[in-house]
Design a protein around this motif. Structure first.
Motif: not given
Length: 592
Positions: A513, A516, A520, A541-542, A551-552, A554, A556, A559-560
């Motif tokens: 994570y 990722e 991001l 991340v997809k 998550v992909s 969502m 940005p 996602q953060h």
């Protein structure tokens, strides 16, 4: 037209006056209906009434008048003209024509009811249908059964009002129809009560009781099972429910026998699933809404009542309808109320319904979109657990941990295990199921990461956090468990293996994570968003899924937040592990 002074019509009418009924031909009936309908079409209903009431015409009216019922009812339902003459004609016909012929015609009219005029047709026909049935000398019970079945078939097509506002408006007329139907059955209920004292039961009387019982069972299933019923609000449907509950004992149908000791004969009255739904509604009205509860025998123990009601609770909770689920939860909660805590034996969990009801509850807690149902379900779930004795709790917890496959439900079970350990540590409550060797089989299911190092910590977070809290509690309150050396040593072994594997999972997940999150942040800094978004679709991340959402998919920003929240969760897990290890060291130091 009947009243026009045309030689042809006068001749026909004169012939009908003089001809015996048995010599009338089908074309006579057809012509009589055509002439009567012509009067109605031209608004001459008063003239038609005079003709029908004319003493000279009673012979032909008695023989052929029933054919006018269909156009007359159509006219009444239209509500476009003065209705009193039409109603008066129908009243005269129902008191004059042969009752068997009338019943046949009226049933045909009911079966052919216009979907847009169901309540209007039912309300128009019910009083006249009652008159006809009361005139029957033979096969009255069969006629009552046919009439009630036909009427209820039409009412089942009407939507059931669910809110107070809908019931007050009664836009489709269901409430008014139910009131009319309750009044319709009263004379037959009274007839059964009058004849019930006969020493030798007559087949016709028994058949009438059976038809009234069928009516009550159908009414319980539709519309009462679908309706919102509240004793604080005496709505029309509530009053209908009271009438049904009063009718059953009035026709000598014991509520306890119907609910708890139903014979095979009863189940042949309707489809088995429908029969169960009807009795489920009966149980709800009796035990939750307390209708006629004062006359219910008090000899049945709370556990017996619960056992018998579980079949109905299971039927209701297996439904997807809100009205069924609400009634099922209310009945389950009420059935548990009088059962003492820690009293239900483990043998009950062998009963099919005692397994399927918790599973249906679990499904409701996981899948139901309505928060008030989930909250009620959780409350009743806890109520049920509280009633189980120690051995039954142990078996139930194991069963749920093995089958629930949902972190939220599992965390709820783990919390209950912790509470039960604490309860068992109090004086007089010690037992092997939560302090002895049997406890280890339960701990093995709690301190378990099914996928090992590849366990998705976020999806299992609820259970993991509750399991760590359980471990911390056990280590702090270790005195009783340490008394059994074998149990304590095995518990420590399970704990060490679990924490070791959990650390590995946290390390792997944190690294993943973090990477990722870093990627991001770099992507967000680039100006060519479209190009970078396209490239981003190939990143790992997809494959991440949080709360069943990729998550992909969502934004940005979201996602953060998700990735950052995951890292905080891992930190929290690790802080609990550190605290558990500190407690372990402190205990060892004291012992040494």
């Amino acid at each position: 037209m009947l009243m026009v002074n045309e030689d042809g019509v006068d001749d026909i009418i004169q012939r009908w006056r003089n001809i015996p009924a048995e010599e009338l031909k089908p074309e006579d009936y057809q012509q009589f209906m055509i002439l009567g309908s012509a009067c109605l079409d031209e608004g001459d209903s008063e003239q038609l009434l005079k003709f029908i009431q004319d003493e000279k015409n009673q012979g032909m009216v008695s023989s052929m008048g029933c054919v006018l019922l269909t156009p007359l009812v159509t006219e009444v339902v239209k509500k476009e003209r003065i209705l009193d003459p039409c109603q008066a004609v129908i009243t005269h016909l129902t008191n004059t024509c042969r009752p068997n012929d009338l019943l046949h015609i009226l049933l045909e009219i009911i079966d052919g009811t216009d979907p847009g005029a169901i309540s209007e047709t039912v309300l128009a026909l019910v009083p006249h249908l009652l008159t006809v049935l009361l005139r029957l000398d033979e096969r009255k019970a069969a006629g009552v059964g046919l009439a009630l079945s036909a009427l209820q078939e039409q009412l089942s097509r009407l939507p059931v009002p669910y809110t107070h506002q809908q019931e007050e408006a009664d836009a489709y007329g269901l409430s008014r129809c139910c009131t009319a139907l309750a009044a319709f059955t009263k004379p037959f209920v009274e007839e059964v009560k009058r004849k019930d004292g006969n020493c030798v039961p007559i087949a016709e009387d028994e058949e009438l009781k059976t038809e009234l019982l069928k009516f009550c069972l159908r009414s319980l299933r539709e519309p009462l099972l679908e309706a919102e019923l509240n004793r604080d609000r005496k709505s029309a449907l509530w009053l209908f429910a009271v009438e049904i509950m009063v009718t059953l004992p009035a026709i000598r149908e014991s509520l306890s026998r119907l609910l708890f000791f139903s014979s095979l004969r009863k189940s042949t009255l309707m489809d088995n699933s429908q029969f169960t739904e009807s009795r489920a509604c009966l149980a709800y009205l009796l035990f939750v809404q307390l209708i006629t509860i004062d006359s219910f025998p008090a000899v049945f123990s709370p556990v017996f009542v619960l056992q018998r009601n579980m079949e109905y609770i299971n039927q209701l909770l297996s439904s997807k309808k809100e009205s069924h689920l609400l009634k099922g939860l209310a009945l389950f909660g009420k059935s548990l109320e009088s059962v003492p805590d820690n009293s239900l034996p483990v043998s009950l969990l062998e009963v099919k319904s005692f397994c399927s009801v918790p599973q249906n509850l679990r499904q409701l807690l996981i899948d139901c979109p309505m928060q008030h149902l989930r909250e009620s379900g959780l409350h009743v779930f806890q109520q049920f657990i509280n009633k189980l004795d120690a051995q039954a709790k142990h078996k139930f917890f194991r069963f749920m941990l093995k089958t629930s496959n949902h972190a939220g439900v599992e965390s709820f079970i783990v919390k209950n295990i912790r509470n039960q350990i604490e309860f068992s540590m109090k004086p007089g409550n010690a037992n092997e199921w939560f302090l002895g060797m049997e406890f280890l089989s339960l701990v093995g299911l709690v301190l378990c990461l099914p996928q090992g190092a590849e366990t998705d910590l976020l999806s299992r977070m609820d259970k993991i956090m509750e399991s760590l809290n359980l471990l911390r509690f056990v280590l702090i309150r270790d005195k009783e468990l340490r008394n059994n050396k074998g149990v304590w040593e095995e518990l420590c072994r399970i704990k060490d293996e679990y924490l070791k594997m959990l650390r590995v999972c946290i390390s792997i997940s944190r690294g993943y994570y973090s990477a990722e999150l870093k990627a991001l942040k770099e992507d967000q800094k680039l100006k060519a968003k479209e190009a970078r978004d396209a490239a981003r679709s190939t990143r790992l991340v997809k494959s991440l899924t949080v709360k069943h959402e990729k998550v992909s998919n969502m934004s940005p920003e979201i996602q953060h937040q998700v990735l950052q929240s995951a890292l905080v969760t891992f930190d929290l897990m690790e802080s609990l592990i550190v605290r558990i290890e500190e407690i372990t060291e402190e205990k060892l130091t004291k012992l040494n």
